[in-house]
Design a protein around this motif. Structure first.
Motif, PDB file in Angstrom:
ATOM      1  N   ILE A 150       0.825  -1.217   0.000  1.00 25.09           N
ATOM      2  CA  ILE A 150       0.000   0.000   0.000  1.00 25.09           C
ATOM      3  C   ILE A 150       0.856   1.264   0.000  1.00 25.09           C
ATOM      4  O   ILE A 150       0.366   2.348  -0.307  1.00 25.09           O
ATOM      5  N   THR A 151       2.146   1.136   0.350  1.00 25.77           N
ATOM      6  CA  THR A 151       3.024   2.311   0.368  1.00 25.77           C
ATOM      7  C   THR A 151       3.616   2.610  -1.004  1.00 25.77           C
ATOM      8  O   THR A 151       4.294   3.618  -1.180  1.00 25.77           O
ATOM      9  N   ALA A 152       3.416   1.723  -1.942  1.00 24.18           N
ATOM     10  CA  ALA A 152       3.902   1.870  -3.324  1.00 24.18           C
ATOM     11  C   ALA A 152       5.414   1.691  -3.447  1.00 24.18           C
ATOM     12  O   ALA A 152       5.890   0.971  -4.321  1.00 24.18           O
ATOM     13  N   VAL A 153       6.194   2.339  -2.586  1.00 20.70           N
ATOM     14  CA  VAL A 153       7.648   2.239  -2.707  1.00 20.70           C
ATOM     15  C   VAL A 153       8.259   1.360  -1.622  1.00 20.70           C
ATOM     16  O   VAL A 153       9.409   0.925  -1.759  1.00 20.70           O
ATOM     17  N   GLY A 154       7.521   1.089  -0.557  1.00 21.60           N
ATOM     18  CA  GLY A 154       8.076   0.326   0.560  1.00 21.60           C
ATOM     19  C   GLY A 154       8.483  -1.083   0.179  1.00 21.60           C
ATOM     20  O   GLY A 154       9.608  -1.524   0.482  1.00 21.60           O
ATOM     21  N   ALA A 155       7.604  -1.798  -0.522  1.00 17.40           N
ATOM     22  CA  ALA A 155       7.892  -3.180  -0.895  1.00 17.40           C
ATOM     23  C   ALA A 155       9.111  -3.287  -1.826  1.00 17.40           C
ATOM     24  O   ALA A 155      10.004  -4.103  -1.575  1.00 17.40           O
ATOM     25  N   PRO A 156       9.191  -2.469  -2.897  1.00 17.21           N
ATOM     26  CA  PRO A 156      10.379  -2.544  -3.749  1.00 17.21           C
ATOM     27  C   PRO A 156      11.669  -2.205  -3.006  1.00 17.21           C
ATOM     28  O   PRO A 156      12.715  -2.812  -3.258  1.00 17.21           O
ATOM     29  N   MET A 157      11.611  -1.255  -2.076  1.00 21.55           N
ATOM     30  CA  MET A 157      12.817  -0.880  -1.336  1.00 21.55           C
ATOM     31  C   MET A 157      13.303  -2.029  -0.462  1.00 21.55           C
ATOM     32  O   MET A 157      14.495  -2.349  -0.433  1.00 21.55           O
ATOM     33  N   VAL A 158      12.364  -2.656   0.270  1.00 18.91           N
ATOM     34  CA  VAL A 158      12.748  -3.784   1.123  1.00 18.91           C
ATOM     35  C   VAL A 158      13.253  -4.935   0.268  1.00 18.91           C
ATOM     36  O   VAL A 158      14.223  -5.615   0.604  1.00 18.91           O
ATOM     37  N   PHE A 159      12.590  -5.158  -0.870  1.00 21.75           N
ATOM     38  CA  PHE A 159      13.000  -6.218  -1.787  1.00 21.75           C
ATOM     39  C   PHE A 159      14.440  -6.006  -2.248  1.00 21.75           C
ATOM     40  O   PHE A 159      15.260  -6.941  -2.265  1.00 21.75           O
ATOM     41  N   LEU A 160      14.783  -4.771  -2.617  1.00 23.67           N
ATOM     42  CA  LEU A 160      16.136  -4.475  -3.076  1.00 23.67           C
ATOM     43  C   LEU A 160      17.154  -4.627  -1.955  1.00 23.67           C
ATOM     44  O   LEU A 160      18.267  -5.114  -2.169  1.00 23.67           O
ATOM     45  N   ILE A 161      16.774  -4.225  -0.745  1.00 24.13           N
ATOM     46  CA  ILE A 161      17.698  -4.345   0.389  1.00 24.13           C
ATOM     47  C   ILE A 161      17.989  -5.810   0.691  1.00 24.13           C
ATOM     48  O   ILE A 161      19.151  -6.217   0.850  1.00 24.13           O
ATOM     49  N   VAL A 162      16.933  -6.632   0.765  1.00 20.53           N
ATOM     50  CA  VAL A 162      17.111  -8.059   1.051  1.00 20.53           C
ATOM     51  C   VAL A 162      17.996  -8.713  -0.006  1.00 20.53           C
ATOM     52  O   VAL A 162      18.963  -9.418   0.298  1.00 20.53           O
TER      53      VAL A 162
END
Length: 237
Positions: free
Chosen positions: A143-155
Motif C-alpha cells: 500500500i506504500t507503493a515504494v516500501g515493498a520494492p525498497m525492502v526487496f532491493l535491500i534483502v
C-alpha cells in the motif's frame, strides 16, 4: 566501484566473457521455458483430474504460467540467473584475473565443477528462502507503493553481494587449503561497498534485457573490488 564497473564493461568483448555470457543467457532462458511449460501442463493435468472442462483447464493453466512468469521476474529470475552464473563464475573470474591480476591468476586453484554447482545452488536457494520469508513484509508494504520494492532491493542486495564475493574467493580458498606455502588470502569486500554492489546488481536484474548481462558484469566487478589497487598489488589495464 566505478573503476570496477568501467573495467568490467570494457572486458565484455573478451572471448571468455562472451562465452560465459552466451551460455548463461541460453541456460537461464531454457530453465524458464521449461518451468513455464511444466507449470502449464502440470496445471492442465491437475485440473483435468478433478473434472474441469477443457476450456477452463487451458485458461487456468495459462494463468498459472503467467503467475510463474511474474514471480520469476521478481524473484526467480534473480535466483536462477545467479545460480547459472555461479556455475560459470569460474570462467568470468579467471578471465578478469588473467587480464588484470596475473599473480592472483597464477596462484589460484579453480574449484571443481561440483563445487561451482553447489555455490550456485546455495545462492539460488538462499534467494528463494529469504524472499519467501520476507513475502509477508512485501505484501504489508504494497500500500506504500515504494516500501515493498525498497525492502526487496535491500534483502536481495545483501544476498547478492555476499554471493558475488564467494564466487571470487572460491578460487583462492582451495589454495589456502592445499598449498604448502600459503599465499596471502584475497581481501574481502568491505560490507558497505559489497552491499552497494549487491544493490546495484539486484536493481539491474529487474530491468528487462539488461538483466541478462548483469550477473556476468557483477561477477567481474566483484573480482576487481577484491583484487583492486587498494591492496597495493600491481594492476594492469
Amino acid at each position: 566501484m566505478l573503476r570496477a564497473l568501467a573495467l568490467s564493461v570494457r572486458q565484455l568483448g573478451d572471448r571468455a566473457i562472451l562465452a560465459v555470457l552466451l551460455k548463461s543467457v541460453a541456460l537461464t532462458l531454457l530453465i524458464f521455458a521449461l518451468l513455464g511449460t511444466g507449470v502449464y501442463f502440470g496445471f492442465g493435468w491437475m485440473l483435468a483430474r478433478i473434472g474441469w472442462n477443457a476450456a477452463s483447464t487451458s485458461l487456468v493453466a495459462a494463468a498459472g504460467a503467467l503467475i510463474l512468469a511474474v514471480f520469476g521476474g521478481l524473484v526467480m529470475f534473480r535466483a536462477v540467473a545467479l545460480a547459472v552464473v555461479g556455475f560459470f563464475a569460474e570462467d568470468v573470474v579467471a578471465a578478469v584475473e588473467r587480464r588484470h591480476y596475473p599473480a592472483r591468476a597464477a596462484s589460484a586453484v579453480p574449484p571443481s565443477a561440483w563445487r561451482g554447482l553447489r555455490i550456485g545452488l546455495r545462492s539460488a536457494l538462499r534467494a528463494v528462502l529469504y524472499n519467501l520469508l520476507a513475502l509477508p513484509l512485501y505484501l504489508a508494504l504494497l500500500i506504500t507503493a515504494v516500501g515493498a520494492p525498497m525492502v526487496f532491493l535491500i534483502v536481495n542486495g545483501l544476498l547478492i553481494g555476499k554471493d558475488l564475493q564467494q564466487m571470487v574467493v572460491a578460487r583462492h580458498d582451495a589454495v589456502l587449503d592445499n598449498a604448502p606455502e600459503r599465499p596471502k588470502p584475497p581481501e574481502k569486500i568491505a560490507p558497505v561497498p559489497r552491499f552497494v554492489l549487491g544493490l546495484a546488481a539486484a536493481a539491474g536484474l529487474g530491468i528487462p534485457f539488461i538483466n541478462l548481462i548483469v550477473p556476468v558484469i557483477a561477477a567481474a566487478m566483484a573480482t576487481h573490488m577484491i583484487h583492486g589497487p587498494r591492496s597495493g598489488r600491481t594492476v594492469t589495464q
